[in-house]
Design a protein around this motif. Structure first.
Motif, short mmCIF file in Angstrom:
data_model
loop_
_atom_site.label_atom_id
_atom_site.label_comp_id
_atom_site.label_asym_id
_atom_site.label_seq_id
_atom_site.Cartn_x
_atom_site.Cartn_y
_atom_site.Cartn_z
N GLU E 86 0.78 -1.24 -0.06
CA GLU E 86 -0.04 -0.16 0.00
C GLU E 86 0.92 1.25 -0.06
O GLU E 86 0.53 2.14 -0.74
N LEU E 87 1.95 1.38 0.86
CA LEU E 87 2.80 2.40 1.22
C LEU E 87 3.66 2.87 -0.10
O LEU E 87 3.82 3.99 -0.31
N ALA E 224 -4.62 -0.54 -2.63
CA ALA E 224 -4.81 0.77 -3.02
C ALA E 224 -3.87 1.88 -2.06
O ALA E 224 -3.48 1.55 -0.96
N ARG E 225 -3.63 3.01 -2.48
CA ARG E 225 -2.81 3.84 -1.66
C ARG E 225 -3.29 4.22 -0.53
O ARG E 225 -4.61 4.28 -0.15
N PRO E 226 -2.73 4.41 0.45
CA PRO E 226 -3.35 4.58 1.77
C PRO E 226 -4.07 5.62 1.93
O PRO E 226 -3.92 6.91 1.28
N LEU E 227 -5.10 5.65 2.62
CA LEU E 227 -6.02 6.87 2.64
C LEU E 227 -5.34 7.98 3.44
O LEU E 227 -4.63 7.78 4.37
N LYS E 229 -4.94 10.47 6.14
CA LYS E 229 -5.56 10.66 7.41
C LYS E 229 -4.51 10.59 8.58
O LYS E 229 -3.06 10.75 8.09
N THR E 230 -4.82 11.12 9.43
CA THR E 230 -3.65 11.50 10.57
C THR E 230 -3.25 10.26 11.18
O THR E 230 -3.90 9.21 11.65
N ARG E 231 -1.78 9.82 10.92
CA ARG E 231 -1.19 8.64 11.73
C ARG E 231 -0.13 9.17 12.44
O ARG E 231 0.79 9.84 11.86
N LEU E 232 -0.02 8.77 13.53
CA LEU E 232 1.02 9.06 14.40
C LEU E 232 1.82 7.84 14.37
O LEU E 232 1.85 6.83 14.75
N TRP E 233 2.95 8.12 13.75
CA TRP E 233 4.09 7.21 13.41
C TRP E 233 4.84 7.00 14.63
O TRP E 233 5.15 8.12 15.27
N ARG E 246 -1.62 13.14 4.27
CA ARG E 246 -2.72 13.96 3.91
C ARG E 246 -2.04 14.52 2.49
O ARG E 246 -1.35 15.37 2.45
#
Lengths: 247, 247, 247, 247, 247, 247
Positions: E86-87, E224-227, E229-233, E246
């Motif tokens: 995905e990434l 599919a490409r990641p939607l 959104k807020t991701r706290l890595w 985003r």
């Protein structure tokens, strides 16, 4: 909440044991009602016995007046489960599937130890029908008939031997594959150092869960209410016709 | 050679039809003997009926005095087959599996057209148990109850509709999934231009083949002779004990 | 009724044995016609041999003038079955699938004992293609080449050893996995006390059944008639073109 | 490195196309050698053609003198692959499996679009034999014969239609299921916006990979060297015996 | 072409070994770039480690600035593969699936030999997810932890023992089930006389093939490409929000 | 009894909803403790999110000081379950498997309705890993992202549409495939007239059952305690080493 537990065979002593096991497993406030079929085999070991047992249990259920909130069917691998789902408006849990469901939650693969080799196929088919056969590594006979289980020492020894074979085959959890084995789960578990599941206990808890969540058997498709028609029920087959089901 | 054919329900008229179908399919020299269970449902449509039917047919077989060389069980998807294999010393062929076995020889994929949707799951499980489910693309209900099949025109139309759906799903061969459909196979086949198999005919021929080749049910493992024990058979369940099986 | 039986290899002596086995199994009134391919391997043991055999048998069928009512293909695990179904207008039964179909009627699980280990995969694939692999517990090699089967004593001993392994693995019925084993079924059965099935006999009876029931290969889908096109058949590949198939 | 590519049919023009596709996909330094069988069908569409093709290609390989480092078999769904593995000491890759292997790396589910519906079953079986059928959502016919593929416009349109059906069925990657479709992959991919795999290209790259890593077909078990024995190869079947294989 | 290889654990020495193995397997002109995750387990042996490893590798990939043409994930059975698909916009090949794909081309059945028994289930699931589990006869533990593999002699001996068990179970090809076993393949192959596949080498070649054929991960459906959104890595989880995704 | 419920994403509002759902389903006397991961995605929709979520939840569990008797993992289809089983000494139930287990008890086939199509594969794999995929007729996306579920009206309408498709595909029971759908089960059930299961409620009851029966995760095989080793946990990855697991 009141749970009806049906033994699959006509041996009253076994019904008592099952009743005790069910009571020990039930939540406070749950009432256990145990019943024995009026006809059928004294123990179920194979398809002939199982089909007699299925009809005898359904016959028993058909004639029951008492109200109950869920049915637990205590016959490991025995037929009848789907028929009871059609017949009753309350949830039905059979001890075969119940044990397997909990086993799947405790390990990646489970095994079943049962009485005689001749019943293994029956159990495999029952697990498959219930949709929980995939993670089962094997159903193994312990070489003991159902009515020989009363000899505790011999039973324990036979279960340990079969249980070790299951573990060697990859079982991380063990299921005791006979209602008559109720009570042995903790000792076998301690000796083999893996979780051991008793189907009666598992089924009682699952039945309670369904009732608590207000979940009932689906009437869409397979387990629709029985069609009204003439059925000659075995207990009064000399009569001409039983229109009981016509509503 | 004498083949016993058991109807799965109590409707005598259907037994007659099955008998006629069996006779039409049998080799010269084969005698057909048809019997109706003494109790159970007037038609089998679902698990409740099927489990009653299984025990009723086993009860019938248990009480039979007449000799026969093979048993054909005429109930599409109905239970009991494995119990009869334990009980009898002659080959047992059930019409569900029989039709599927022949279907596999005639096309890469087959489909089953049956009566009501509620019986489809039962048939799927029966095919799976018999080991012939793999090449089945689907079991489809025609929306007709067993006892409605006597209306030939409506039946034919409903079977054609369901048969077309099966063909569209990839079925190259069609199986008629009800003993009561016997006789319709050729007309449906002509209309859909694919082979259509009637289970009664298929089972009679397979039973003859087993007898001719002197092949009998294996007694090693699943279908060993029933263990001697007390069984209360339904027809005389008021008696205390039936030691008939103790040998 | 006339049934054509094709050997899969070029060894005439084996064709004679297969012919004798087919005759012994056939109904009175059935004529058996046995044929040997004109080219290919003297015995089929592996994929190379099997693919040569498949084309050689199809080549033989393509060139045949004699009429027949059904084809029995006597090569255990050998390819070609589906091609013959396209080519011919009469039913086609291969001994691999035939033995498995009858085995499923006699026990819950069956096993196959064959010649060399290298052919086991071939047989597994053939059973899978025929839709009857599910209840097979294993295909076991006996460590004997096809042409070594003429040594009866050694063959019997090797089959017994492999048969016991199959039984231990859960086989309740045994299938003899080589056309060259025809005739040994009863002795092995008596020694192992389980039913043993010879594929040639099974196929002859199944072919008779299909003919008697007027059932033919489906032309819808997989086994449609071969498309008319130029095919250079191997026996006259020096000629420019064979328009035989163009109709 | 030298890779031999065999066409499965006798149409030279198709061999040329396959050769061009193979060359376009090969690494610099890889030599492509394309060969046409001397007999068999002009196009392979169904089991009869496929079995003839398998033997014809094996016959071709058996007679070849030229050295090569790997074999690519260009016949989508056609038989023969396992026989070539026995016969040759170099790696063998068939375009059916090759395309599926790469497809599995690019999406969770893939679909195959091929020529006629009658070949779909053949391809399904080939994918299953290769061990890569699990993630295939379907094999769909485009309604075009192999020799009709030369009409580019019609082919493209038919492939698009079938490709959309595959995508709707869950295919995230598409495989072009015919050697004669080589070259269309990029256009179809652009139009459907999913990866499209051409089997010839995939097989060439996989064959190169095996050679580069010095990996050869296992001789343990299924693909052991052919046993020395008399095989009458089709091209000289008038001669008495071909002892070529006896070493 | 530039291929990024990620180790699944934090042990730099293992990254070096993997890098060397990848280089040895790569085509001339392919640049290998090896990276170690910044956090996670020092070796991955079980689900806990595997899930930490998956996120650590994804975290590493998310933070990378360098361009590359394909990703090889070097963790046998470890999770993360689908997330990387995905990434990233470049092809992703994991060594587990890569080894299995090549194994399927070299024999009818393959087996996997790995480190500890506790990782076998993980690998089975990974093969199943990749769609290549069907032809695997078993995943066997050699009784050695990942970090014990540096003892060459003990490793070799343990792998031989496990390899023989796999061969006896029907494996015709062996897969070395740990990135840390890179380099042992040829010695084990010589000793067991069957092909042995190293996943790193297999994955590098498969990745090169995909790049050469211009094939990329499908964006239709699962990967599919990641939607946005807020991701706290995890590496900067003390910050409030990472809006990097985003777009 | 105290049950810890972990949300799979960082959205506190969703944790609150899940907590409320869990409380509503719990037995009297069961205390519910809900926790949100400290990092990861704000909603999990796909593999990238799922793998981040798995590690974030494990990270959370690793750092927890509070005692609890069982863990419920509230992320439908999300990874991590098996890692938590290794890490914790108390039973672990994930809402995906929990819903499926109960669904199997209420109908012969069930279906799952979830948010976006891109998460369907993830859920299918999770059901397969849990051993309860067999009776699932399909996982269907409703076309709504996780964070769009707060729009009740739109959610209800989308779930109804997807639910009807599942029912048409044979689902007799419906599973709501997202923790964020908690509370909608009864309304959807009433509208579609089939049982609808909420995974959070199912998991809470199953967790209670395991605790009541004193059943714990098996330590034999897959879910053995994590090996002591250096693991750099993400929350303090700047530190050199976390020897917390070495005991």
């Amino acid at each position: 909440m009141r749970i009806l537990v049906t033994n699959c065979n006509t041996t009253e002593a076994m019904t008592k044991e099952i009743e005790a096991g069910a009571r020990a497993a039930a939540s406070p406030g749950t009432e256990i009602l145990a019943r024995t079929p009026l006809w059928g085999p004294e123990s179920a070991e194979g398809w002939l016995d199982s089909f007699l047992s299925a009809a005898a249990v359904l016959d028993l259920l058909h004639g029951l007046d008492e109200p109950f909130d869920a049915l637990v069917m205590a016959g490991f691998g025995e037929h009848g489960r789907e028929g009871a789902r059609e017949l009753l408006d309350v949830p039905v849990v059979d001890i075969t599937e119940a044990a397997a469901h909990l086993a799947c939650l405790l390990g990646r693969r489970y095994g079943v130890v049962t009485t005689l080799d001749r019943t293994c196929g029956l159990i495999e088919d029952s697990l498959h029908g219930a949709g929980v056969a995939q993670n089962c590594v094997g159903v193994l006979g312990a070489g003991l008939g159902v009515l020989e289980l009363s000899d505790d020492r011999r039973t324990e020894s036979a279960l340990l031997t079969a249980g070790r074979r299951a573990r060697d085959a990859g079982a991380e959890v063990l299921v005791l594959g006979c209602a008559g084995m109720t009570g042995l789960d903790r000792r076998i578990s301690a000796m083999l150092d893996i979780p051991v599941i008793d189907g009666v206990a598992a089924a009682v808890r699952l039945a309670e869960s369904l009732v608590a969540l207000d979940l009932k058997t689906s009437r869409a498709g397979s387990y629709a209410r029985p069609l009204p028609k003439t059925r000659l029920w075995p207990r009064n087959s000399s009569s001409t016709c039983d229109a009981h089901d016509r509503k």
